[in-house]
Design a protein around this motif. Sequence first.
Motif, PDB file in Angstrom:
ATOM      1  N   GLY A  45      -7.818   1.617 -37.812  1.00  0.00           N
ATOM      2  CA  GLY A  45      -6.988   0.581 -38.431  1.00  0.00           C
ATOM      3  C   GLY A  45      -5.725   0.261 -37.650  1.00  0.00           C
ATOM      4  O   GLY A  45      -5.619   0.540 -36.458  1.00  0.00           O
ATOM      5  N   GLU A  46      -4.790  -0.333 -38.359  1.00  0.00           N
ATOM      6  CA  GLU A  46      -3.551  -0.822 -37.754  1.00  0.00           C
ATOM      7  C   GLU A  46      -2.745   0.296 -37.099  1.00  0.00           C
ATOM      8  O   GLU A  46      -2.140   0.123 -36.046  1.00  0.00           O
ATOM      9  N   LYS A  47      -2.757   1.465 -37.737  1.00  0.00           N
ATOM     10  CA  LYS A  47      -1.988   2.602 -37.199  1.00  0.00           C
ATOM     11  C   LYS A  47      -2.484   2.980 -35.799  1.00  0.00           C
ATOM     12  O   LYS A  47      -1.685   3.237 -34.897  1.00  0.00           O
ATOM     13  N   ALA A  48      -3.808   3.000 -35.626  1.00  0.00           N
ATOM     14  CA  ALA A  48      -4.380   3.343 -34.317  1.00  0.00           C
ATOM     15  C   ALA A  48      -3.920   2.328 -33.285  1.00  0.00           C
ATOM     16  O   ALA A  48      -3.521   2.674 -32.171  1.00  0.00           O
ATOM     17  N   ARG A  49      -3.951   1.029 -33.684  1.00  0.00           N
ATOM     18  CA  ARG A  49      -3.516  -0.014 -32.758  1.00  0.00           C
ATOM     19  C   ARG A  49      -2.068   0.165 -32.340  1.00  0.00           C
ATOM     20  O   ARG A  49      -1.722  -0.001 -31.179  1.00  0.00           O
ATOM     21  N   GLU A  50      -1.235   0.494 -33.328  1.00  0.00           N
ATOM     22  CA  GLU A  50       0.193   0.703 -33.046  1.00  0.00           C
ATOM     23  C   GLU A  50       0.391   1.838 -32.048  1.00  0.00           C
ATOM     24  O   GLU A  50       1.105   1.705 -31.057  1.00  0.00           O
ATOM     25  N   TYR A  51      -0.273   2.950 -32.312  1.00  0.00           N
ATOM     26  CA  TYR A  51      -0.142   4.108 -31.418  1.00  0.00           C
ATOM     27  C   TYR A  51      -0.647   3.775 -30.017  1.00  0.00           C
ATOM     28  O   TYR A  51      -0.045   4.135 -29.014  1.00  0.00           O
ATOM     29  N   ILE A  52      -1.789   3.074 -29.974  1.00  0.00           N
ATOM     30  CA  ILE A  52      -2.390   2.730 -28.681  1.00  0.00           C
ATOM     31  C   ILE A  52      -1.456   1.815 -27.888  1.00  0.00           C
ATOM     32  O   ILE A  52      -1.251   1.995 -26.684  1.00  0.00           O
ATOM     33  N   GLU A  53      -0.855   0.878 -28.588  1.00  0.00           N
ATOM     34  CA  GLU A  53       0.057  -0.061 -27.932  1.00  0.00           C
ATOM     35  C   GLU A  53       1.256   0.674 -27.313  1.00  0.00           C
ATOM     36  O   GLU A  53       1.631   0.432 -26.168  1.00  0.00           O
ATOM     37  N   VAL A  54       1.825   1.573 -28.102  1.00  0.00           N
ATOM     38  CA  VAL A  54       2.980   2.330 -27.596  1.00  0.00           C
ATOM     39  C   VAL A  54       2.549   3.205 -26.415  1.00  0.00           C
ATOM     40  O   VAL A  54       3.226   3.278 -25.390  1.00  0.00           O
ATOM     41  N   ALA A  55       1.378   3.838 -26.547  1.00  0.00           N
ATOM     42  CA  ALA A  55       0.880   4.690 -25.458  1.00  0.00           C
ATOM     43  C   ALA A  55       0.714   3.867 -24.176  1.00  0.00           C
ATOM     44  O   ALA A  55       1.044   4.333 -23.080  1.00  0.00           O
ATOM     45  N   ARG A  64      -6.669   7.971 -21.970  1.00  0.00           N
ATOM     46  CA  ARG A  64      -5.590   8.551 -22.788  1.00  0.00           C
ATOM     47  C   ARG A  64      -5.320   7.745 -24.063  1.00  0.00           C
ATOM     48  O   ARG A  64      -5.046   8.314 -25.112  1.00  0.00           O
ATOM     49  N   THR A  65      -5.413   6.419 -23.951  1.00  0.00           N
ATOM     50  CA  THR A  65      -5.216   5.627 -25.175  1.00  0.00           C
ATOM     51  C   THR A  65      -6.363   5.886 -26.161  1.00  0.00           C
ATOM     52  O   THR A  65      -6.147   5.941 -27.374  1.00  0.00           O
ATOM     53  N   ASP A  66      -7.567   6.082 -25.646  1.00  0.00           N
ATOM     54  CA  ASP A  66      -8.695   6.425 -26.530  1.00  0.00           C
ATOM     55  C   ASP A  66      -8.448   7.756 -27.242  1.00  0.00           C
ATOM     56  O   ASP A  66      -8.728   7.887 -28.442  1.00  0.00           O
ATOM     57  N   ILE A  67      -7.936   8.720 -26.497  1.00  0.00           N
ATOM     58  CA  ILE A  67      -7.650  10.031 -27.112  1.00  0.00           C
ATOM     59  C   ILE A  67      -6.651   9.855 -28.260  1.00  0.00           C
ATOM     60  O   ILE A  67      -6.814  10.429 -29.348  1.00  0.00           O
ATOM     61  N   ILE A  68      -5.641   9.033 -28.013  1.00  0.00           N
ATOM     62  CA  ILE A  68      -4.645   8.766 -29.059  1.00  0.00           C
ATOM     63  C   ILE A  68      -5.324   8.112 -30.274  1.00  0.00           C
ATOM     64  O   ILE A  68      -5.118   8.508 -31.423  1.00  0.00           O
TER      65      ILE A  68
END
Length: 226
Positions: A45-55, A64-68
């Motif tokens: 969901g949105e949270k994953a997208r947010e984390y991926i964007e920051v990463a 690494r973004t996939d791991i996040i």
Amino acid sequence: MKCVLKMGGHILFSELNSAKIKRYAEVMEKIVNEGVKLVIVVGGGEKAREYIEVARTLNADNFRTDIIGIEVTKLNAMLFSLALGEKAYFPIPTNLDEILHLMQSNKKIIVLGGLMPGQSTVAVAALIAEAINSDLLIIATDVEGVYTADPKKDPQAKLLEEIHIDQLIEMMSKMEAKAGTYKLFDLTSLKIIKRSKIRTVVVNGRKPENIVKVIKGEKCGTLITF
Ligand code: UTP
């Protein structure tokens, strides 16, 4: 009956709300009480997208973004597992061996998130459906099913009652080319669904009763044909 459900992260985990999670968990319990063996794969969901964007802005590469992303799906899955209490495993399983083992040995609901980089949770759900010879794979998303185009962007988009797997692969290949566009399936998941002819239905998971309908064999959403 065996069923694998991909629960879109957007449906339940973009804004966390324990009462809503609980409401969905109760629907799942009812399904299991009817004798269905259920595996639930929870999305980011949105949270994953947010984390991926920051990463990404911190220079993380795709791996690494996939791991996040995977870690966020696991957090979501753990919340869902908690909402199911004794009916589900906690901590959640994190690899296929573990899942297959649990599938053979117990009657609890198996809830999990992502497994490895390079794919989506839909691919995880398809892989598990194939591995356990599931009768049904349900993709619960935030639109009514598969449309002729991205329904969030194209007002002309039409909902399809059925779509042939090859047509879906063609459609998703085109969309895959454009980053950040409508991505209901990744190509890995479609390849698995095709090679094992997994009965797959895409429904709007914002209405949990749709999931019950599909399990009962009622017409709902979009059915993939072969
Ligand atoms: P999702 O499959 O949940 O993507 O995985 P999503 O688009 O957020 O899906 P929904 O609609 O909300 O459910 C989130 C991210 O986690 C990584 C990918 O980067 C994916 O974009 N992921 C997930 C993996 O790398 N491997 C997995 O097995 C699962």
